[in-house]
Design a protein around this motif. Structure first.
Motif, short mmCIF file in Angstrom:
data_model
loop_
_atom_site.label_atom_id
_atom_site.label_comp_id
_atom_site.label_asym_id
_atom_site.label_seq_id
_atom_site.Cartn_x
_atom_site.Cartn_y
_atom_site.Cartn_z
N ASN A 172 42.52 45.30 26.20
CA ASN A 172 43.21 46.52 26.62
C ASN A 172 43.77 46.41 28.04
N ILE A 173 43.57 45.26 28.69
CA ILE A 173 44.05 45.07 30.05
C ILE A 173 45.33 44.25 30.02
N THR A 174 46.38 44.79 30.62
CA THR A 174 47.65 44.10 30.71
C THR A 174 47.92 43.80 32.19
N MET A 175 48.34 42.57 32.47
CA MET A 175 48.68 42.19 33.83
C MET A 175 50.04 41.49 33.78
N TYR A 176 50.99 42.03 34.51
CA TYR A 176 52.35 41.48 34.47
C TYR A 176 53.06 41.70 35.78
N PRO A 177 54.03 40.86 36.14
CA PRO A 177 54.33 39.56 35.53
C PRO A 177 53.29 38.55 35.99
N ASN A 178 53.18 37.49 35.27
CA ASN A 178 52.29 36.39 35.64
C ASN A 178 52.89 35.11 35.09
N PRO A 179 53.44 34.27 35.94
CA PRO A 179 53.42 34.20 37.40
C PRO A 179 54.17 35.38 38.06
N ALA A 180 53.71 35.70 39.25
CA ALA A 180 54.28 36.81 40.01
C ALA A 180 54.77 36.31 41.36
N LYS A 181 55.68 37.07 41.95
CA LYS A 181 56.21 36.69 43.27
C LYS A 181 55.75 37.67 44.35
N TYR B 144 45.25 32.45 42.07
CA TYR B 144 44.31 33.48 42.51
C TYR B 144 43.60 34.04 41.28
N PHE B 145 42.56 34.81 41.52
CA PHE B 145 41.86 35.49 40.45
C PHE B 145 41.83 36.98 40.76
N ILE B 146 42.15 37.77 39.76
CA ILE B 146 42.09 39.22 39.86
C ILE B 146 40.76 39.66 39.27
N GLU B 147 40.00 40.42 40.02
CA GLU B 147 38.74 40.97 39.53
C GLU B 147 38.92 42.48 39.41
N ILE B 148 38.71 43.00 38.22
CA ILE B 148 38.88 44.43 37.96
C ILE B 148 37.49 45.02 37.72
N GLU B 149 37.17 46.08 38.45
CA GLU B 149 35.86 46.71 38.34
C GLU B 149 35.98 48.16 37.91
N LYS B 150 34.97 48.60 37.16
CA LYS B 150 34.85 49.99 36.75
C LYS B 150 33.40 50.40 36.98
N GLN B 151 33.19 51.49 37.65
CA GLN B 151 31.86 52.01 37.95
C GLN B 151 30.96 50.93 38.57
N ASN B 152 31.50 50.24 39.58
CA ASN B 152 30.79 49.20 40.33
C ASN B 152 30.32 48.03 39.48
N LYS B 153 30.93 47.83 38.33
CA LYS B 153 30.59 46.71 37.47
C LYS B 153 31.83 45.85 37.27
N LEU B 154 31.66 44.55 37.42
CA LEU B 154 32.76 43.64 37.16
C LEU B 154 33.08 43.68 35.68
N VAL B 155 34.31 43.97 35.36
CA VAL B 155 34.70 44.09 33.97
C VAL B 155 35.38 42.82 33.49
N VAL B 156 36.32 42.33 34.28
CA VAL B 156 37.07 41.17 33.83
C VAL B 156 37.67 40.42 35.02
N LYS B 157 37.83 39.13 34.87
CA LYS B 157 38.55 38.30 35.83
C LYS B 157 39.75 37.72 35.10
N ARG B 158 40.88 37.72 35.76
CA ARG B 158 42.09 37.12 35.21
C ARG B 158 42.70 36.19 36.23
N LYS B 159 43.26 35.09 35.74
CA LYS B 159 43.95 34.15 36.63
C LYS B 159 45.34 34.67 36.91
N LEU B 160 45.77 34.59 38.16
CA LEU B 160 47.08 35.01 38.60
C LEU B 160 47.75 33.86 39.35
N ILE B 161 48.96 33.56 38.97
CA ILE B 161 49.74 32.54 39.68
C ILE B 161 50.79 33.23 40.53
N VAL B 162 50.77 32.94 41.84
CA VAL B 162 51.75 33.50 42.76
C VAL B 162 52.71 32.38 43.13
N ASN B 163 54.02 32.63 42.91
CA ASN B 163 55.02 31.60 43.23
C ASN B 163 56.07 32.12 44.17
#
Length: 139
Positions: free
Chosen positions: A61-70, A120-139
């Motif tokens: 249910n988590i969408t991260m865009y764009p990836n790679p990002a500028k 880089y890695f994006i860490e998304i938290e909900k209610q002080n709990k780590l929910v998910v880590k996603r890889k992010l490429i910055v160009n």
């Protein structure tokens, strides 16, 4: 291990899997073609206790865009009543480079213009709990 070089551990990455809990020291040394020598040490801690959490929202249910990002990346929670509480951006060395607290939104855009090109890695938290880590490429 135990002060002895690991046979075959000569590439940029080397994965060690073990079932024995404990502290392990790793010394990484690099010798470049220009005669430069660099090394770093760090400790890897493996714990014999683990815990699993089941009260997290679905990763799909988590969408991260764009990836790679500028200059900007957007994170969105789809088809859920959950909200993002905290977002952290961590570099490849584990250093937190961006932290957004009290986001309290379903969709959040993050300004990346201050970051260097890299992974880089994006860490998304909900209610002080780590929910998910996603890889992010910055160009």
């Amino acid at each position: 291990m135990n002060g002895i070089a690991i046979s075959g551990a000569t590439n940029a990455t080397y994965e060690i899997t073990t079932v024995n809990p404990g502290d392990y020291s790793v010394n990484a040394t690099s010798s470049g073609s220009l005669g430069c020598l660099g090394s770093t040490s760090f400790t890897v801690v493996q714990s014999s206790t683990c815990s699993l959490q089941t009260n997290t929202f679905n990763e799909s249910n988590i969408t991260m865009y764009p990836n790679p990002a500028k200059n900007q990346v957007t994170i969105s929670l789809d088809n859920t009543n959950e909200i993002i509480e905290k977002i952290s951006v961590v570099d490849i060395l584990g250093k937190q480079v961006i932290q957004l607290n009290k986001v309290n939104e379903v969709t959040k855009s993050i300004d990346l213009s201050s970051l260097n090109t890299g992974i880089y890695f994006i860490e998304i938290e909900k209610q002080n709990k780590l929910v998910v880590k996603r890889k992010l490429i910055v160009n």
